[in-house]
Design a protein around this motif. Structure first.
Motif, PDB file in Angstrom:
ATOM      1  N   SER A   1      27.163 -33.877  -6.923  1.00 16.62           N
ATOM      2  CA  SER A   1      26.018 -34.765  -6.869  1.00 16.62           C
ATOM      3  C   SER A   1      26.020 -35.655  -8.094  1.00 16.62           C
ATOM      4  O   SER A   1      26.555 -35.286  -9.140  1.00 16.62           O
ATOM      5  CB  SER A   1      24.709 -33.961  -6.809  1.00 16.62           C
ATOM      6  OG  SER A   1      23.582 -34.808  -6.925  1.00 16.62           O
TER       7      SER A   1
ATOM      8  N   ARG B   1      21.387 -33.247  -3.751  1.00 20.40           N
ATOM      9  CA  ARG B   1      22.257 -32.140  -4.158  1.00 20.40           C
ATOM     10  C   ARG B   1      22.551 -31.182  -3.013  1.00 20.40           C
ATOM     11  O   ARG B   1      23.134 -30.134  -3.207  1.00 20.40           O
ATOM     12  CB  ARG B   1      21.614 -31.385  -5.327  1.00 20.40           C
ATOM     13  CG  ARG B   1      21.569 -32.188  -6.610  1.00 20.40           C
ATOM     14  CD  ARG B   1      20.828 -31.419  -7.701  1.00 20.40           C
ATOM     15  NE  ARG B   1      21.449 -30.159  -8.023  1.00 20.40           N
ATOM     16  CZ  ARG B   1      22.490 -30.013  -8.842  1.00 20.40           C
ATOM     17  NH1 ARG B   1      23.015 -31.073  -9.430  1.00 20.40           N
ATOM     18  NH2 ARG B   1      22.999 -28.826  -9.083  1.00 20.40           N
TER      19      ARG B   1
ATOM     20  N   PRO C   1      26.423 -28.778  -8.092  1.00 18.66           N
ATOM     21  CA  PRO C   1      25.554 -28.217  -7.052  1.00 18.66           C
ATOM     22  C   PRO C   1      26.271 -27.138  -6.276  1.00 18.66           C
ATOM     23  O   PRO C   1      27.488 -26.971  -6.373  1.00 18.66           O
ATOM     24  CB  PRO C   1      25.233 -29.428  -6.176  1.00 18.66           C
ATOM     25  CG  PRO C   1      26.385 -30.338  -6.384  1.00 18.66           C
ATOM     26  CD  PRO C   1      26.851 -30.136  -7.794  1.00 18.66           C
TER      27      PRO C   1
ATOM     28  N   ASP D   1      20.000 -30.958 -11.467  1.00 16.98           N
ATOM     29  CA  ASP D   1      18.948 -30.296 -10.696  1.00 16.98           C
ATOM     30  C   ASP D   1      17.577 -30.602 -11.289  1.00 16.98           C
ATOM     31  O   ASP D   1      17.362 -30.474 -12.500  1.00 16.98           O
ATOM     32  CB  ASP D   1      19.185 -28.784 -10.687  1.00 16.98           C
ATOM     33  CG  ASP D   1      18.577 -28.131  -9.462  1.00 16.98           C
ATOM     34  OD1 ASP D   1      17.580 -28.671  -8.958  1.00 16.98           O
ATOM     35  OD2 ASP D   1      19.103 -27.101  -9.005  1.00 16.98           O
TER      36      ASP D   1
END
Length: 868
Positions: free
Chosen positions: A409, A465, A404, A413
């Protein structure tokens, strides 16, 4: 230990579910079964939840077939349990309704478990293969029982009982092995050997062990329509809805797990297919209260086929086999669009049969590649070789593929799926239906599931994120889609228009105005995305007050759909290719300061040793970095680089009367200058550290040993220096690699402490070279600062009492003082011992064996007596 416990939970769950079914089938011929259908259904749902937990909790590093086995059986028994509850409550009154409801799921899972058993035997997992084969055999017996009563339920019960015994044996063996720490091991349950096999094969596994269960669920939904086409079941009805909706629910879960496995494209594919399952269940549920069959919006299905085709194209670059597999769903959407009766017609049902066969083959490939070293080729190497010749397109690869923007994270995504759901929800609203019968047109699954539930999922992942604005917008829009979809197309709205509805929509519009304003500072595409949703909200408002112009709602949904489609393509391209293939645009309003420049500091996850090594290289090369500690985040520079020390002082706008402090990882780093410290001070430092205790000690020639040269004036004051060893393994490991470091709080002078790496970036992102991201600080309380400048006279003071209480510091000092005031072996009494020490010129603290607590004088280091 944790992995083995989860395996035990999975095996015990399989044994428990099989035992319940064995008892149920054995007593099914009686007038009063031992376990009523409703109770058995509830118990199977509990067992399925337990199996889902066991499958999810398995580590991604040592991907095992147990993941697929647990998740597959969990989906089977959840659908089975709901059907039993429906039967127990009299919802399936017909003589053949229970049979028609159970057959599609039982047949599918019999084949799925057989595939698991074959792969288990081939890949050296005989335990799981044996359990899967036993459950598959029990399922085959139950399917045969529904076609011929001559087999008898007792024989099927024996099959389930064998599953119970096999699973219970291996679960008991593993539990005994864990409880006795390896002293007792039943034959075939040696965990040491099993662990070695998993570690040897874990590195060769697939990157997404959850793909195979998702593909098996596609088989489940397809089998419902295949069985009707082949005449296995007599009709499509309410009894098939549990299979479809169980498959859809589990696929949403597998979508999340695929993001956890950093597989964006397969996660998006599972999100798409889950929508189809909910739509199919809705179509089968609708005739229970209305005589006619619902109609599907043709334009929407055409758009859905386009999204599937685009996703198939990008997925082919990652795995051509998976990309070709998605083309079957393109055909499925087109077949649904061309069939007025939708799921009830033979055309879509024929394509569903193709989906069943293709899902079985692709699932077999994924199952085999999870554990096998010699993998079945999926064509990825061919695609990479072709793209290597192109200078325009280069695939994204490497460990930072899904890193991220801020920190790290646990999820990849999810913006690709979220933008696609915006496209689906907007084009679903463009469907024209009967206002008097809004449920007759299938809109709710597309709007509520796609626009609401999946967009909410995407917003949650975006929040994880660190994308605050994007996550807020996605969550707001998902709530709007859910409320409006259920109200307008769920029969709750009716023909009346409500003032309260208009007020609610206006509230949403006000929130969206703030998002539109914030998107000016993000990028151009996001500005138009949020602004076009405002057009959707306006159409909702006009419809609520009964003032909607003809064609406005269709125009607004088309504009929002097209903007969302561009964002979908841009997100796909940016996650697949290096470089900016489809730009999202620059911010329309540039902020001065952080984020205004084109360069941004490096962000590295603190959980990786390679990240700490890169931070160390940056510090050795004269850089400054923000790092986590045992208290708050700090800004550091290497003492061996005087230019970096001066840069850190300058970048933080450090006031002249607020100098920086010094951190070491071990007293060995001060060993060359040990003769310059008094024995009492040295031992007190040794006893106090590592801990969040900063000691302000007299400045001396020992500072010159650190190599700071002229930049030493920025550290401490002319009289004293604050120094400590942090109680943080990441920080001390970094100091081991770099050497002593100078430290200051990671915030501009006068501002609050930074307790998260995002705050470091926000405050100093354009002034530091890198940030080591460790998430929230473990403690928000500052360190305790002790004045040790007069410790040899027995006096210490406290500039600040932080996380370590004053009593603990005094106790440490008292123990150290006793060490230096040991009574001689000649038998001197304590009083005589003290007098002898004084006669030899030794400084004696005030009081026998106790530290004299005094108030500190003028603060020699205000910065570090108020912060970390």
């Amino acid at each position: 230990m944790g992995e083995s416990l989860h395996s035990c939970i999975g095996l015990l769950g399989i044994s428990a579910g099989s035992l319940l079914l064995a008892v149920h089938l054995y007593s099914s011929g009686r007038a009063a079964p031992l376990i009523p259908s409703t109770a058995l259904g509830v118990l199977l749902l509990i067992v399925s939840a337990l199996l889902a937990y066991a499958g999810i909790r398995r580590s991604l590093r040592n991907a095992s077939l147990l993941v697929s086995l647990c998740l597959t059986l969990s989906a089977l028994w959840s659908g089975y349990g709901v059907i039993l509850i429906l039967a127990g409550q009299g919802v399936l009154p017909g003589p053949g309704d229970a049979r028609d409801a159970l057959l599609p799921g039982l047949a599918t899972f019999t084949l799925a478990l057989f595939l698991l058993a074959v792969v288990g035997f081939l890949c050296g997992e005989p335990l799981l293969a044996l359990v899967a084969a036993a459950v598959s055999l029990a399922g085959a017996h139950e399917v045969a029982l529904h076609f011929s009563s001559s087999l008898g339920p007792s024989a099927v019960a024996c099959s389930h009982l064998s599953v119970c015994l096999i699973g219970g044996y291996f679960a008991l063996g593993r539990i005994l092995y864990l409880l006795t720490k390896g002293k007792v091991a039943l034959p075939g349950t040696d965990l040491a050997e099993k662990k070695g096999q998993e570690q040897g094969q874990g590195s060769a596994g697939s990157t997404n062990p959850f793909a195979a269960p998702g593909l098996l669920l596609n088989m489940l939904s397809a089998s419902v329509f295949c069985c009707r086409l082949l005449g296995v079941t007599h009709r499509l009805f309410l009894g098939h809805v549990p299979w479809l909706w169980a498959a859809g629910t589990y696929q949403i879960g597998i979508c999340v797990l695929s993001y956890r496995a950093m597989d964006v494209l397969m996660a998006t594919a599972f999100g798409f297919t889950s929508i189809l399952k909910f739509a199919g269940g809705y179509c089968l549920l609708y005739p229970t209260w209305q005589p006619e069959e619902p109609s599907l919006p043709t334009p929407f299905l055409v758009v859905f086929s386009i999204l599937f085709a685009v996703l198939s194209l990008f997925l082919s670059l990652q795995s051509p086999v998976d990309g070709l597999y998605l083309l079957v769903f393109v055909t499925y959407c087109i077949a649904l669009a061309c069939s007025p009766r939708g799921f009830f017609e033979g055309g879509p049902q024929g394509v569903a049969m193709a989906i069943f066969v293709a899902s079985a083959l692709v699932a077999l490939i994924h199952l085999y590649n999870v554990r096998a070293r010699a993998k079945i080729p999926t064509g990825k190497g061919v695609v990479k070789a072709l793209l290597a010749r192109s200078s325009l397109l280069k695939l994204r690869e490497g460990p930072d593929l899904h890193a991220p923007y801020l920190g790290y994270s646990k999820y990849a995504d999810a913006e690709v799926l979220t933008y696609a759901c915006s496209v689906l929800a907007s084009f679903a609203l463009a469907a024209t239906g009967d206002p008097q019968a809004p449920l007759a047109t299938v809109v709710i699954p597309w709007v509520v599931v796609a626009g609401g539930i999946l967009k909410l999922l995407g917003g949650s992942v975006a929040f994880a994120r660190g994308k605050t604005l994007e996550s807020s917008a996605f969550i707001l829009y998902s709530v709007m889609w859910i409320i409006w979809g259920l109200t307008r197309y769920g029969g709750l709205y009716g023909t009346a228009r409500s003032f309260h509805t208009a007020v609610g929509i206006v509230s949403f519009m006000l929130f969206n105005c703030f998002i539109v304003f914030c998107s000016l500072f993000l990028n151009t595409a996001w500005f138009f995305y949020s602004l076009s949703f405002m057009l959707i909200a306006v159409s909702f408002l006009l419809d609520a007050i009964h003032a909607l112009p003809t064609g406005y709602d269709i125009a607004a949904t088309l504009i929002f759909g097209l903007v969302s489609f561009y964002c979908f393509l841009a997100a796909l391209a940016s996650s697949t290719f290096e470089g900016c293939c489809l730009p999202m645009g620059r911010p329309m309003v540039q902020l001065s300061g952080v984020g205004a420049g084109t360069t941004k500091c490096l962000h590295l996850p603190a959980r990786k040793a390679s990240s700490v090594k890169r931070i160390a290289d940056i510090l050795r090369n004269g850089g400054t970095c923000g790092i986590p500690t045992d208290t708050v985040y700090v800004l550091v520079a290497a003492c061996s680089r005087p230019d970096a020390v001066e840069k850190a002082h300058r970048s933080k706008r450090q006031a002249q009367d607020r100098p920086m402090s010094l951190w070491i990882s071990s007293l060995k780093q001060l060993e060359p200058a040990k003769h310059l410290f008094t024995p009492l001070l040295w031992d007190f430092m040794e006893a106090s550290w590592p801990s969040p205790i900063s000691l302000v000690i007299p400045r001396g020639e020992w500072v010159d040993f650190l190599g700071m040269k002229d930049s030493a004036k920025y550290v401490g004051t002319p009289q004293s220096v604050a120094i400590r060893i942090p109680d943080c393994s990441v920080t001390t490991h970094l100091i081991d690699l770099v050497g002593p470091i100078v430290v200051t709080s990671a915030n501009p002078t006068g501002e609050a402490d930074t307790t998260h790496h995002n705050q470091v970036y926000a405050k100093l992102g354009d002034k530091v070279d890198a940030v080591l991201c460790g998430g929230p600080s473990p403690e928000n309380i500052a360190s305790t600062v002790v004045d040790c400048t007069k410790i040899d006279s027995g006096n210490i003071g406290f500039f600040r009492v932080g996380i370590i209480p004053k009593s603990q510091v005094l106790q440490i000092l008292e123990q150290v003082q006793k060490k230096h005031l040991v009574v001689p072996s000649s038998g001197l009494c304590p009083t005589k011992g003290w007098e002898e020490l004084q006669s030899h010129g030794h400084a004696v603290p005030n009081g026998v064996g106790r530290a004299a607590l005094v108030e500190p004088g003028p603060d020699p280091d205000p910065e570090h007596h108020t912060r970390f």
